[in-house]
Design a protein around this motif. Structure first.
Motif, PDB file in Angstrom:
ATOM      1  N   TYR A 134       0.839  -1.190   0.000  1.00 26.87           N
ATOM      2  CA  TYR A 134       0.000   0.000   0.000  1.00 26.87           C
ATOM      3  C   TYR A 134       0.879   1.248   0.000  1.00 26.87           C
ATOM      4  N   GLN A 135       0.454   2.284  -0.765  1.00 24.92           N
ATOM      5  CA  GLN A 135       1.310   3.446  -0.964  1.00 24.92           C
ATOM      6  C   GLN A 135       0.766   4.754  -0.391  1.00 24.92           C
ATOM      7  N   GLN A 136      -0.476   4.757   0.086  1.00 28.52           N
ATOM      8  CA  GLN A 136      -1.082   6.016   0.496  1.00 28.52           C
ATOM      9  C   GLN A 136      -0.901   6.281   1.998  1.00 28.52           C
ATOM     10  N   GLU A 137      -1.127   7.526   2.403  1.00 31.91           N
ATOM     11  CA  GLU A 137      -0.995   7.898   3.821  1.00 31.91           C
ATOM     12  C   GLU A 137      -2.194   7.450   4.654  1.00 31.91           C
ATOM     13  N   ASP A 138      -3.381   7.433   4.063  1.00 31.16           N
ATOM     14  CA  ASP A 138      -4.585   7.005   4.763  1.00 31.16           C
ATOM     15  C   ASP A 138      -4.666   5.473   4.699  1.00 31.16           C
ATOM     16  N   GLU A 141      -8.121   2.843   3.009  1.00 28.22           N
ATOM     17  CA  GLU A 141      -8.593   2.516   1.658  1.00 28.22           C
ATOM     18  C   GLU A 141      -8.304   1.034   1.424  1.00 28.22           C
ATOM     19  N   ASN A 146      -6.595   3.456  -8.387  1.00 30.21           N
ATOM     20  CA  ASN A 146      -6.073   4.808  -8.119  1.00 30.21           C
ATOM     21  C   ASN A 146      -4.677   4.821  -7.508  1.00 30.21           C
ATOM     22  N   ASN A 148      -3.386   2.918  -5.312  1.00 30.65           N
ATOM     23  CA  ASN A 148      -3.296   2.602  -3.885  1.00 30.65           C
ATOM     24  C   ASN A 148      -2.195   1.589  -3.586  1.00 30.65           C
ATOM     25  N   TYR A 149      -2.013   0.655  -4.483  1.00 37.04           N
ATOM     26  CA  TYR A 149      -1.047  -0.422  -4.270  1.00 37.04           C
ATOM     27  C   TYR A 149      -0.048  -0.513  -5.421  1.00 37.04           C
ATOM     28  N   TYR A 167       5.826   4.873   6.612  1.00 30.06           N
ATOM     29  CA  TYR A 167       4.736   5.250   7.509  1.00 30.06           C
ATOM     30  C   TYR A 167       4.803   4.428   8.796  1.00 30.06           C
TER      31      TYR A 167
END
Length: 205
Positions: A134-138, A141, A146, A148-149, A167
């Motif tokens: 996973y690549q997002q801060e939140d 998801e 989009n 995300n991965y 993170y």
């Protein structure tokens, strides 16, 4: 002015209860499948030597469902399920209508730090097994759209080390095509076994 008139395709569904009846029946079968999957994961745990901390299993499994994850029905199984303010150790399986099943290992806080070395050293094993990171801060998801991965096999080892430390959490996941329905339990248990084996090899001093 809003258009409240039905399209022919919408009308064909609204005028008949059959679609909703089929959808409800399918969702009930997914719930049953998740219950069986939880039993299989727990059976694997009983036969493994993975060093679970007692609190990681105290919260027990949870199966939940809803209608509106990005406008589509979903079912989730969380087992093991440990969420606290300081740490997370969770394995989540999700069914997302019209898309896929997925399984995700979510580690955060002190748990992630415990297994940091194992995660770094597991680069080749994770890449070979087709896991994505996973690549997002939140962290909340769940879909693979989009950006995300990203496939771990598509990043260098140096970049992987940075991703592990980026993170306070890390999520490792795999999607499974809905067409694999009959083999989903076996495939997800195998993915779970791969992840626990990786953590167990290097996760503790």
């Amino acid at each position: 002015m809003e258009n409240f008139y039905l399209s022919p395709e919408e009308a064909s569904i609204v005028y008949s209860p059959h679609f909703i009846q089929l959808k409800n029946s399918a969702m009930e079968k997914v719930m049953v499948m998740m219950g069986r999957l939880q039993e299989e994961l727990a059976e694997y745990d009983r036969g493994s030597d993975f060093p679970f901390e007692p609190e990681w299993l105290q919260q027990g499994p949870k199966i939940s469902k809803g209608e509106q994850y990005k406008q589509l029905p979903w079912v989730m199984l969380d087992y093991p399920r440990y969420f606290s303010k300081k740490a997370v150790f969770a394995f989540r399986t999700m069914f997302w209508w019209g898309h896929y099943f997925s399984c995700t290992l979510h580690l955060a806080g002190t748990v992630k730090e415990t297994f940091r070395e194992a995660l770094v050293d597991g680069y080749t094993k994770l890449a070979t097994a087709g896991f994505q990171v996973y690549q997002q801060e939140d962290p909340w998801e769940h879909d693979f759209e989009n950006g995300n991965y990203k496939f771990i096999g598509d990043v260098s080892f140096e970049d992987w080390k940075e991703m592990v430390d980026r993170y306070s959490f890390i999520k490792l996941a795999k999607p499974f095509a809905l067409e694999h329905w009959g083999g989903i339990i076996t495939e997800i248990v195998a993915a779970y076994a791969t992840l626990l084996s990786l953590l167990n090899n290097k996760g503790r001093a």
